[in-house]
Every structure is written in C-alpha cells, then in structure tokens.
Write an enzyme that holds these catalytic residues in place. Sequence first.
Site, short mmCIF file in Angstrom:
data_model
loop_
_atom_site.label_atom_id
_atom_site.label_comp_id
_atom_site.label_asym_id
_atom_site.label_seq_id
_atom_site.Cartn_x
_atom_site.Cartn_y
_atom_site.Cartn_z
N ALA A 1 0.79 -1.18 -0.08
CA ALA A 1 0.02 0.09 -0.07
C ALA A 1 1.01 1.14 0.03
O ALA A 1 1.99 1.17 0.54
CB ALA A 1 -0.79 0.09 1.24
N GLY B 1 0.80 -4.95 1.24
CA GLY B 1 -0.45 -5.04 0.48
C GLY B 1 -0.16 -6.28 -0.72
O GLY B 1 -1.03 -6.70 -1.05
N GLU C 1 -0.15 -9.55 0.26
CA GLU C 1 -1.58 -9.95 0.61
C GLU C 1 -2.54 -10.18 -0.27
O GLU C 1 -3.29 -11.22 -0.38
CB GLU C 1 -2.06 -8.89 1.74
CG GLU C 1 -1.23 -8.76 2.94
CD GLU C 1 -1.89 -7.43 3.84
OE1 GLU C 1 -1.60 -6.62 3.30
OE2 GLU C 1 -2.47 -7.79 4.91
N GLU D 1 5.10 -4.38 7.70
CA GLU D 1 4.31 -3.24 8.22
C GLU D 1 4.64 -2.93 9.71
O GLU D 1 4.60 -1.87 10.04
CB GLU D 1 2.60 -3.75 8.51
CG GLU D 1 1.85 -3.79 6.84
CD GLU D 1 2.00 -5.18 6.31
OE1 GLU D 1 2.89 -5.80 6.88
OE2 GLU D 1 1.33 -5.19 5.39
N1 COA Z 1 4.45 3.18 -0.75
C1 COA Z 1 4.84 4.27 -1.28
N2 COA Z 1 6.07 4.65 -2.25
C2 COA Z 1 6.53 3.42 -2.39
C3 COA Z 1 6.37 2.13 -1.73
C4 COA Z 1 5.15 2.26 -0.93
N3 COA Z 1 5.06 1.14 -0.25
N4 COA Z 1 7.30 1.13 -1.91
C5 COA Z 1 8.17 2.00 -3.00
N5 COA Z 1 7.73 3.29 -2.97
C6 COA Z 1 8.36 4.25 -3.85
C7 COA Z 1 9.81 4.79 -3.13
O1 COA Z 1 9.17 5.87 -2.18
C8 COA Z 1 10.46 5.53 -4.15
O2 COA Z 1 9.76 6.76 -4.60
P1 COA Z 1 10.79 8.06 -4.86
O3 COA Z 1 11.62 7.59 -6.11
O4 COA Z 1 10.03 9.16 -5.09
O5 COA Z 1 11.73 8.26 -3.46
C9 COA Z 1 10.24 4.42 -5.36
O6 COA Z 1 9.05 3.66 -5.06
C10 COA Z 1 11.45 3.40 -5.51
O7 COA Z 1 11.59 2.78 -4.28
P2 COA Z 1 12.85 2.89 -3.64
O8 COA Z 1 12.85 2.85 -2.22
O9 COA Z 1 13.84 4.15 -4.14
O10 COA Z 1 13.60 1.38 -4.25
P3 COA Z 1 14.70 0.59 -3.63
O11 COA Z 1 15.21 -0.48 -4.55
O12 COA Z 1 15.87 1.42 -3.02
O13 COA Z 1 13.79 -0.28 -2.23
C11 COA Z 1 12.26 -1.30 -1.52
C12 COA Z 1 12.80 -0.87 -2.55
C13 COA Z 1 10.69 -2.16 -1.81
C14 COA Z 1 12.78 -2.27 -0.50
C15 COA Z 1 11.51 -0.24 -0.73
O14 COA Z 1 10.99 0.81 -1.72
C16 COA Z 1 10.50 -0.28 0.36
O15 COA Z 1 10.92 -0.67 1.42
N6 COA Z 1 9.17 0.16 0.01
C17 COA Z 1 8.12 -0.05 1.13
C18 COA Z 1 7.73 -1.28 1.23
C19 COA Z 1 6.60 -1.57 2.17
O16 COA Z 1 7.08 -1.19 3.55
N7 COA Z 1 5.53 -1.95 1.87
C20 COA Z 1 4.53 -2.36 3.07
C21 COA Z 1 3.72 -0.94 3.02
S1 COA Z 1 2.41 -1.54 4.22
#
Ligand code: COA
Length: 257
Positions: A63, A108, A111, A131
């Site tokens: 999400a 999500g 999920e 989360e």
């Molecule tokens: N919500 C909002 N934006 C997200 C996102 C999420 N769940 N997952 C990734 N993005 C965005 C990042 O903010 C980034 O945007 P930006 O370029 O504007 O900063 C873009 O997607 C690329 O992600 P980035 O974090 O730069 O890539 P990465 O390869 O360094 O890391 C992840 C990848 C997946 C490990 C990392 O993005 C992450 O931890 N995301 C959140 C995952 C999460 O907690 N999901 C559950 C939410 S309830």
Amino acid sequence: MPIDVALDGGIATVTVNRPDALNALDLEHAESLRARLEELAADDEARVVLLTGAGDRAFVAGADIKYMQALGVLEARRWGELGQACASLLETMPKPTVAAVNGFALGGGCELALACDIRLASANAKLGQPEVKLGIVPGWGGTQRLARVTTLGFAKELCFTGRTVGAEEALARGLVNAVHEPDDLLPKARELCETLAAKSPLALAYAKEAANLALAGDHRGNLETEARLFSMLFSSEDQKEGMAAFVEKREPRFTGR
Ligand code: COA
C-alpha cells in the site's frame, strides 16, 4: 490506465501499472483494481485471472505509504476495507486466480498474492509483511492468509520481524507454488493459466468453493478483527513515526504510544 487488463484466450491478465513507485497501490490504483476485479468476477469470457505488476522490479511493493501517512482511524478503516475487498475478490471469485510475483511483493502486495489461488514467483522476488516497521499491522488479510497458506509460526515470524524472504525460501515454506527465472515467469504463468482455461469453468468454480471451506474457523470474523486493529493503529504516535521515517529515509524511533 492505473490497472491494465488484457483478455486473451480466456485469460485476463491484470497488471498493476505504477512502476515508478514499484507498483505501490494508492487510492486511484486500489479503487481501479477493485473495479477491474469486480468486472472480471462477473465476466464469463474471463476463465482465469492472472495478476502481476508492471516492469521488472515489483509485483506490488505494498500500500502507498505516502498516501497512508496522514490517514485517520476512519479513513484507515475504509482503506483497509478497500484492500480487503480486492483480496476477497481474488479469493472468492468463481474462477482461478494466479499471481505472477515478478519482484517485490511486500505488505499489501504480499497480501494480494496470498489471496490468489496459486502463486508463481520469479527467482528475484522478495516477499514479506514489513508493516511492523511502520508501526502498523497487515490490514489486507495478511494476518490470516499468511498463516493459512504457510504455517502460524512462519507467519508470526514474518509479521513480527518484518523480514522479507527470497523466492527459494518462499518456495520451501509453501508461500509460493513454484519459482522461475525472471524471463520465464510470465510464459510459465500463462502456460498454467492455459491449462486452467481449458478445464470446465463450472468444475473449477465448485472446486474453488469447496477448497476455500478448508479454511477452518471464522475467516470473515477474523478479517473483521484485523480491519479494526489495523485502523486503530492510525491513532498511534508509532504509526506517524514509522511512516514519517520511511518518507524521510531514516530509522524510526518507536515509543509504544
Ligand atoms: N509506498 C509508497 N512509495 C513506495 C512504496 C510504498 N509502499 N514502495 C516503494 N515506493 C517508492 C519509493 O518511495 C520510491 O519513490 P521515490 O523515487 O519518489 O523516492 C520508489 O518507489 C522506488 O523505491 P526505492 O525505495 O527508491 O527503491 P529501493 O530499491 O531502494 O527499495 C523497497 C525497494 C521495496 C525495499 C523499498 O521501496 C521499500 O521498503 N518500500 C516499502 C515497502 C513496504 O513497507 N511496503 C508495505 C507498506 S504497508
């Protein structure tokens, strides 16, 4: 389109199309996904639904945390219900649903994959329920379906630690049905869907209805409890801190308030 749908040979391929944010679901994408799944559930031409993410990095990275950051309890409740509705459609629509997990399937995203009947993963997939790192709990069915698909002990470990697992560990744990090289994932998923599309739709619908009864206990009631706990956490300081830390790219400091 936020969510692309391509119907070909009885197979509806549903692609979450937001690769710049690793296909994280904001309100527009989540509402569109629910609408597309409702249409496909009622469309007899669609014999099998195949869910995947655009690009080569992510299935759905969760999400949208930036969207969730400012939600109050009531909005979080609606948000949880929207995600649960998408997952429930995948779980209960009277036709097979297959997830082609082509990269990150977190929160999500994991999920939604868990709600599909069958999950195939690319060798570079990463799955998990992170989360807790944001000061919240899974709210789109993960607290229930991860344990049902794998084991209670493994589900608790993933939900409590937020640890993500690679495709091979996911396979060993039963979290995914098979692992394929990234380039082979969609062709293999399509092959599986073709096999399913050639079967009797009625027999498949009944097999799915009966198989879902194997989910013992009060699944609906448990999902209701999850929705309540998920939304309540949006009144906590830890949720604000956890999500602010993600947006500000720093470690969170949780206080238990
Ligand atoms: N919500 C909002 N934006 C997200 C996102 C999420 N769940 N997952 C990734 N993005 C965005 C990042 O903010 C980034 O945007 P930006 O370029 O504007 O900063 C873009 O997607 C690329 O992600 P980035 O974090 O730069 O890539 P990465 O390869 O360094 O890391 C992840 C990848 C997946 C490990 C990392 O993005 C992450 O931890 N995301 C959140 C995952 C999460 O907690 N999901 C559950 C939410 S309830």
